[in-house]
Scaffold this motif. Sequence first.
Motif, PDB file in Angstrom:
ATOM      1  N   MET A  18       0.837  -1.204   0.000  1.00 35.27           N
ATOM      2  CA  MET A  18       0.000   0.000   0.000  1.00 35.27           C
ATOM      3  C   MET A  18       0.874   1.258   0.000  1.00 35.27           C
ATOM      4  O   MET A  18       1.870   1.319   0.705  1.00 35.27           O
ATOM      5  N   PHE A  19       0.501   2.228  -0.823  1.00 34.86           N
ATOM      6  CA  PHE A  19       1.235   3.498  -0.873  1.00 34.86           C
ATOM      7  C   PHE A  19       0.512   4.514   0.023  1.00 34.86           C
ATOM      8  O   PHE A  19      -0.705   4.663  -0.048  1.00 34.86           O
ATOM      9  N   VAL A  20       1.281   5.215   0.872  1.00 31.90           N
ATOM     10  CA  VAL A  20       0.677   6.214   1.765  1.00 31.90           C
ATOM     11  C   VAL A  20       1.183   7.608   1.374  1.00 31.90           C
ATOM     12  O   VAL A  20       2.296   7.984   1.732  1.00 31.90           O
ATOM     13  N   PRO A  21       0.362   8.375   0.635  1.00 33.48           N
ATOM     14  CA  PRO A  21       0.819   9.711   0.216  1.00 33.48           C
ATOM     15  C   PRO A  21       0.908  10.645   1.422  1.00 33.48           C
ATOM     16  O   PRO A  21       0.033  10.641   2.284  1.00 33.48           O
ATOM     17  N   LYS A  22       1.992  11.395   1.469  1.00 34.80           N
ATOM     18  CA  LYS A  22       2.155  12.406   2.533  1.00 34.80           C
ATOM     19  C   LYS A  22       2.155  13.803   1.944  1.00 34.80           C
ATOM     20  O   LYS A  22       1.672  14.737   2.551  1.00 34.80           O
ATOM     21  N   LYS A  23       2.776  13.919   0.754  1.00 29.83           N
ATOM     22  CA  LYS A  23       2.836  15.224   0.075  1.00 29.83           C
ATOM     23  C   LYS A  23       2.344  15.050  -1.361  1.00 29.83           C
ATOM     24  O   LYS A  23       3.094  14.618  -2.239  1.00 29.83           O
ATOM     25  N   LEU A  24       1.075  15.383  -1.521  1.00 32.10           N
ATOM     26  CA  LEU A  24       0.380  15.087  -2.777  1.00 32.10           C
ATOM     27  C   LEU A  24       0.155  16.360  -3.598  1.00 32.10           C
ATOM     28  O   LEU A  24      -0.324  17.362  -3.069  1.00 32.10           O
ATOM     29  N   ILE A  25       0.489  16.287  -4.873  1.00 28.38           N
ATOM     30  CA  ILE A  25       0.166  17.382  -5.794  1.00 28.38           C
ATOM     31  C   ILE A  25      -1.111  17.021  -6.548  1.00 28.38           C
ATOM     32  O   ILE A  25      -1.242  15.896  -7.043  1.00 28.38           O
ATOM     33  N   VAL A  26      -2.039  17.964  -6.601  1.00 27.87           N
ATOM     34  CA  VAL A  26      -3.273  17.755  -7.355  1.00 27.87           C
ATOM     35  C   VAL A  26      -3.321  18.804  -8.462  1.00 27.87           C
ATOM     36  O   VAL A  26      -3.486  19.993  -8.194  1.00 27.87           O
ATOM     37  N   THR A  27      -3.134  18.365  -9.712  1.00 31.16           N
ATOM     38  CA  THR A  27      -3.241  19.328 -10.821  1.00 31.16           C
ATOM     39  C   THR A  27      -4.722  19.506 -11.155  1.00 31.16           C
ATOM     40  O   THR A  27      -5.515  18.564 -11.032  1.00 31.16           O
ATOM     41  N   GLY A  28      -5.082  20.736 -11.552  1.00 31.35           N
ATOM     42  CA  GLY A  28      -6.485  20.991 -11.888  1.00 31.35           C
ATOM     43  C   GLY A  28      -7.401  20.960 -10.677  1.00 31.35           C
ATOM     44  O   GLY A  28      -8.613  20.752 -10.810  1.00 31.35           O
ATOM     45  N   GLY A  29      -6.837  21.208  -9.511  1.00 27.68           N
ATOM     46  CA  GLY A  29      -7.611  21.099  -8.259  1.00 27.68           C
ATOM     47  C   GLY A  29      -8.575  22.239  -8.005  1.00 27.68           C
ATOM     48  O   GLY A  29      -9.314  22.203  -7.019  1.00 27.68           O
ATOM     49  N   ALA A  30      -8.589  23.259  -8.895  1.00 30.15           N
ATOM     50  CA  ALA A  30      -9.589  24.320  -8.741  1.00 30.15           C
ATOM     51  C   ALA A  30     -10.776  24.100  -9.673  1.00 30.15           C
ATOM     52  O   ALA A  30     -11.694  24.916  -9.734  1.00 30.15           O
ATOM     53  N   GLY A  31     -10.750  22.993 -10.418  1.00 29.64           N
ATOM     54  CA  GLY A  31     -11.858  22.661 -11.317  1.00 29.64           C
ATOM     55  C   GLY A  31     -12.894  21.800 -10.602  1.00 29.64           C
ATOM     56  O   GLY A  31     -12.845  21.626  -9.371  1.00 29.64           O
ATOM     57  N   PHE A  32     -13.803  21.257 -11.377  1.00 31.39           N
ATOM     58  CA  PHE A  32     -14.934  20.503 -10.798  1.00 31.39           C
ATOM     59  C   PHE A  32     -14.480  19.261 -10.009  1.00 31.39           C
ATOM     60  O   PHE A  32     -14.600  19.193  -8.783  1.00 31.39           O
ATOM     61  N   ILE A  33     -13.919  18.277 -10.702  1.00 27.14           N
ATOM     62  CA  ILE A  33     -13.633  17.005 -10.023  1.00 27.14           C
ATOM     63  C   ILE A  33     -12.431  17.155  -9.096  1.00 27.14           C
ATOM     64  O   ILE A  33     -12.423  16.624  -7.971  1.00 27.14           O
ATOM     65  N   GLY A  34     -11.409  17.917  -9.560  1.00 28.47           N
ATOM     66  CA  GLY A  34     -10.209  18.105  -8.731  1.00 28.47           C
ATOM     67  C   GLY A  34     -10.545  18.732  -7.392  1.00 28.47           C
ATOM     68  O   GLY A  34     -10.051  18.287  -6.346  1.00 28.47           O
ATOM     69  N   SER A  35     -11.401  19.759  -7.386  1.00 29.40           N
ATOM     70  CA  SER A  35     -11.727  20.423  -6.109  1.00 29.40           C
ATOM     71  C   SER A  35     -12.565  19.512  -5.224  1.00 29.40           C
ATOM     72  O   SER A  35     -12.367  19.463  -4.004  1.00 29.40           O
ATOM     73  N   ASN A  36     -13.490  18.773  -5.824  1.00 31.29           N
ATOM     74  CA  ASN A  36     -14.262  17.820  -5.006  1.00 31.29           C
ATOM     75  C   ASN A  36     -13.354  16.737  -4.426  1.00 31.29           C
ATOM     76  O   ASN A  36     -13.552  16.296  -3.292  1.00 31.29           O
ATOM     77  N   PHE A  37     -12.341  16.348  -5.189  1.00 30.75           N
ATOM     78  CA  PHE A  37     -11.379  15.344  -4.691  1.00 30.75           C
ATOM     79  C   PHE A  37     -10.599  15.907  -3.488  1.00 30.75           C
ATOM     80  O   PHE A  37     -10.429  15.219  -2.481  1.00 30.75           O
ATOM     81  N   VAL A  38     -10.152  17.165  -3.600  1.00 30.19           N
ATOM     82  CA  VAL A  38      -9.399  17.764  -2.483  1.00 30.19           C
ATOM     83  C   VAL A  38     -10.293  17.830  -1.234  1.00 30.19           C
ATOM     84  O   VAL A  38      -9.872  17.443  -0.129  1.00 30.19           O
ATOM     85  N   HIS A  39     -11.525  18.266  -1.383  1.00 31.24           N
ATOM     86  CA  HIS A  39     -12.448  18.288  -0.231  1.00 31.24           C
ATOM     87  C   HIS A  39     -12.627  16.879   0.332  1.00 31.24           C
ATOM     88  O   HIS A  39     -12.623  16.680   1.548  1.00 31.24           O
ATOM     89  N   TRP A  40     -12.777  15.901  -0.547  1.00 30.14           N
ATOM     90  CA  TRP A  40     -12.998  14.514  -0.107  1.00 30.14           C
ATOM     91  C   TRP A  40     -11.785  14.014   0.694  1.00 30.14           C
ATOM     92  O   TRP A  40     -11.945  13.410   1.762  1.00 30.14           O
ATOM     93  N   VAL A  41     -10.590  14.278   0.194  1.00 32.81           N
ATOM     94  CA  VAL A  41      -9.379  13.788   0.881  1.00 32.81           C
ATOM     95  C   VAL A  41      -9.265  14.452   2.255  1.00 32.81           C
ATOM     96  O   VAL A  41      -9.012  13.771   3.266  1.00 32.81           O
ATOM     97  N   ILE A  42      -9.479  15.756   2.316  1.00 31.71           N
ATOM     98  CA  ILE A  42      -9.339  16.459   3.598  1.00 31.71           C
ATOM     99  C   ILE A  42     -10.374  15.925   4.601  1.00 31.71           C
ATOM    100  O   ILE A  42     -10.088  15.773   5.791  1.00 31.71           O
ATOM    101  N   GLN A  43     -11.557  15.590   4.118  1.00 31.85           N
ATOM    102  CA  GLN A  43     -12.591  15.062   5.018  1.00 31.85           C
ATOM    103  C   GLN A  43     -12.341  13.624   5.444  1.00 31.85           C
ATOM    104  O   GLN A  43     -12.741  13.207   6.526  1.00 31.85           O
ATOM    105  N   ASN A  44     -11.655  12.862   4.607  1.00 32.29           N
ATOM    106  CA  ASN A  44     -11.583  11.413   4.848  1.00 32.29           C
ATOM    107  C   ASN A  44     -10.213  10.873   5.218  1.00 32.29           C
ATOM    108  O   ASN A  44     -10.115   9.713   5.640  1.00 32.29           O
ATOM    109  N   VAL A  45      -9.157  11.666   5.049  1.00 30.13           N
ATOM    110  CA  VAL A  45      -7.806  11.149   5.267  1.00 30.13           C
ATOM    111  C   VAL A  45      -7.017  12.124   6.147  1.00 30.13           C
ATOM    112  O   VAL A  45      -7.025  13.329   5.891  1.00 30.13           O
TER     113      VAL A  45
END
Length: 335
Positions: free
Chosen positions: A1-28
């Motif tokens: 299993m890979f455990v990300p500690k410092k993750l770059i999210v490209t396109g994170g201000a768009g639709f799916i990218g921003s929802n992904f960032v919110h999801w990660v902060i809420q769940n991890v």
Amino acid sequence: MFVPKKLIVTGGAGFIGSNFVHWVIQNVDDVEITVLDALTYAGNLENLKGLPEDRVKFVHGNICDKGLVEELFSRADSCVHFAAETHNDNSINDPEPFVETNVRGTYVLLQAARRFNLRFHHISTDEVYGDLALDDPNKFTENTPYNPSSPYSSTKAASDMLVRAWHRTYGIMSTISNCSNNYGPRQHIEKFIPRQITNILVGIKPKLYGDGLNVRDWIHVDDHSSAVWKILTKGRIGETYLVGANGERSNKEVLRIILSLMGKSEDDFEWVRDRPGHDRRYAIDSTKLRTELHWNPTKSKFEEGLKDTISWYVDNRSLWMGQKDCVEKKYSLSE
Ligand code: NAD
Ligand code: TDX
């Protein structure tokens, strides 16, 4: 299993990218995110509002900027790559930014991932497989041959091919996911579902292309996010996973549900000219993801998801009102 500690999210201000960032902060816990986004017409910093500043940093920049990408990658352990030009209709009018961002941008990221040995997850689409007939009993699988139809999907297909080649030739630690049509909050109002919701809210009739019988396989954006996290952390390096939630519906059916949820007559829409090269049907078989990584969607009740999505557009008028005229003016030139 890979455990990300410092993750770059490209396109994170768009639709799916921003929802992904919110999801990660809420769940991890224990992961810091750097969003790299050029803030094109499709990106909006408001999409990242409310996130903790100590865990999410924003960098305004282009994925084609090699120096910037290398600087960011030198300080990270992983990247989820959402950034793209994403709208089929725009790609038909002007394909150039699609080639630049989707193909060259992905190339720049891959070279940096190779240099700094990052875990790289590439976000792609089911559109790379072309389309299915309405009565075809088959769905897309990881083994379906690529057969893209539009400038958009052909540049996404090209980017997938680069990722595959960089894995095989240079051994980069990559995975790819090809997902079906997403819906949910924060989607740009040029896209089908938010366009129709916001049309109804401002008193314009919803617009249906062609005969309205084209089928899309809808998935809630949160289910896409949970799938991406599974693949990033548990997926086998070099593999592709298809993401879908068995949500096939015709455009006409979707529009009628929206109209009815918003208290309108189900026939209160206009037919407009069809999209050139319009794909007929997409359908995803996500068995590999479900059996190998034990992923399951949790938001499969489409009407409920649509109801929440409508509420989001009602509650966040200030985020889209400023763009509405411009988007509709652009459409009126081709419809
Ligand atoms: P979007 O258009 O809402 O957002 C794209 C984001 O990328 C924006 O914030 C934009 O500013 C940014 N961007 C564009 N060009 C850039 C560049 N050169 N450098 C840095 N940032 C740049 O897109 P979306 O719908 O959220 O799609 C995200 C990803 O998911 C894309 O790769 C798309 O192909 C894929 N995808 C989308 C769907 C869907 O239904 N929307 C389905 C399957 C796959
Ligand atoms: O006003 C409209 N009326 C209409 O009938 C619009 C904007 C669209 N449509 C139809 C075209 C499609 O059959 O609705 C369907 C969905 O259209 P889009 O929202 O433009 O999505 P699609 O072309 O299916 O592509 C989407 O899913 C796959 C995303 O935009 C892509 O980025 C993703 O890869």
